[in-house]
Enzyme design. Structure first.
Site, short mmCIF file in Angstrom:
data_model
loop_
_atom_site.label_atom_id
_atom_site.label_comp_id
_atom_site.label_asym_id
_atom_site.label_seq_id
_atom_site.Cartn_x
_atom_site.Cartn_y
_atom_site.Cartn_z
CG ASP A 94 53.08 27.12 -7.79
OD1 ASP A 94 54.13 27.21 -7.14
OD2 ASP A 94 52.63 28.05 -8.49
N GLY A 95 51.94 22.61 -7.72
CA GLY A 95 51.10 21.45 -7.44
C GLY A 95 51.71 20.57 -6.36
CB THR A 208 47.81 34.16 -8.62
OG1 THR A 208 48.26 33.35 -7.53
CG2 THR A 208 47.86 35.62 -8.20
#
Length: 311
Positions: A94-95, A208
């Site tokens: 995700d980074g 989230t």
């Protein structure tokens, strides 16, 4: 369950038009995961089998070449945001996808996230499904979701990097164990003074992420709100608050170290005490590709074990 594309602002793809054109891809990745080399080769081979036009971020291309992870000798490269494409492929977690978004900026290029990290909540295509994922882009078997961004302006200090966040903007203490004071107002009306280690302002997409780990609620993407969550708040009276994303948030920070950090999707910069930040919804969105076989709620259950009975 049948998803109403109009209700959730999901774009439908014209398959007939899609199949008749040569698609262009901009490829991004991180430079520290040698063990994931097979997936990189799979992606390149799958794209080449469709005669796609491929361009790779120069730093990532050099990493692939020097590490021997993939043959990129005849592949075009680019730097910064000097690229154009039909899709941007993010190879990582995700980074990496958030960094890709900071390079795509307002180009309105959909991002395809192939998860080579641990969680992969945003980058939800697995390395085992690489070929199927690439095929779906050419077959039109996908949807494009538009995710809201938070735009950051400052006075009394300057941000040097990209000033929009897909996940969140975090105002944090630095150089000392002492908390900071963050005076917050909404549309010009005083809200509260947060005595805390920091404050997170997140989009529904980012609910989230860092906010969740600090007790914030999960908010479904495209809900049309922003979320404010304190980091280690010094008062039991301070709770997360959800506000319309049409609102403008103004934050002013007081710190014993006379400086503080602003982290925009994890990209940290230092600002002086007294600087004011103005946060509002960006005038454009970030497009994210999702496969028709997945949904947000299935991802919640599988990735975050939402509702799992572990007894």
């Amino acid at each position: 369950m049948q998803i109403d594309c109009n209700k959730y602002n999901i774009q439908k793809v014209n398959i007939a038009t899609q199949n008749e054109e040569t698609l262009r891809f901009a490829l991004f990745g991180n430079t520290y995961q040698h063990e994931k080399s097979a997936a990189v080769r799979q992606v390149l081979n799958a794209l080449r089998s469709h005669n796609a036009h491929i361009a790779i971020d120069k730093e990532y291309s050099e990493f692939l070449a020097t590490s021997g992870l993939a043959n990129v000798e005849q592949t075009a490269t680019f730097t910064g945001s000097h690229f154009d494409a039909d899709f941007a492929i993010s190879m990582g977690g995700d980074g990496t996808l958030l960094k890709t978004a900071s390079r795509v900026r307002d180009k309105q290029i959909p991002i395809v996230g192939i998860n080579m990290g641990r969680l992969g909540f945003l980058a939800n295509a697995s390395t085992a499904d690489v070929e199927e994922c690439i095929d779906s882009l050419f077959n039109g078997d996908y949807s494009v979701e538009e995710r809201a961004l938070i735009h950051v302006e400052t006075s009394g200090g300057t941000l040097s990097g990209y000033n929009c966040a897909l996940n969140d903007v975090a105002i944090l203490k630095r150089d000392t164990a002492s908390m900071i004071s963050i005076r917050a107002s909404i549309n010009g009306e005083h809200l509260a003074v947060y005595q805390a280690d920091g404050l997170i302002v997140s989009t529904p997409t980012g609910s989230t992420a860092y906010s969740l780990s600090n007790g914030g609620p999960i908010i479904v993407p495209r809900t049309g709100v922003m979320l404010m969550t304190a980091v280690a708040g010094h008062s039991l009276n301070i709770r997360p608050i959800v506000i319309p994303d049409s609102a403008v948030i103004e934050l002013t920070v007081t710190s014993r170290s006379h400086t503080f950090l602003v982290a925009i999707d994890g990209r940290s910069e230092k600002l002086p005490e007294g600087a004011t930040l103005r946060l509002a919804r960006a005038p454009y969105t970030q497009k994210v590709v999702t496969r028709r076989s997945t949904s947000y709620f299935s991802t919640l259950r599988e990735k975050l074990m939402w509702g799992a009975d572990v007894r």
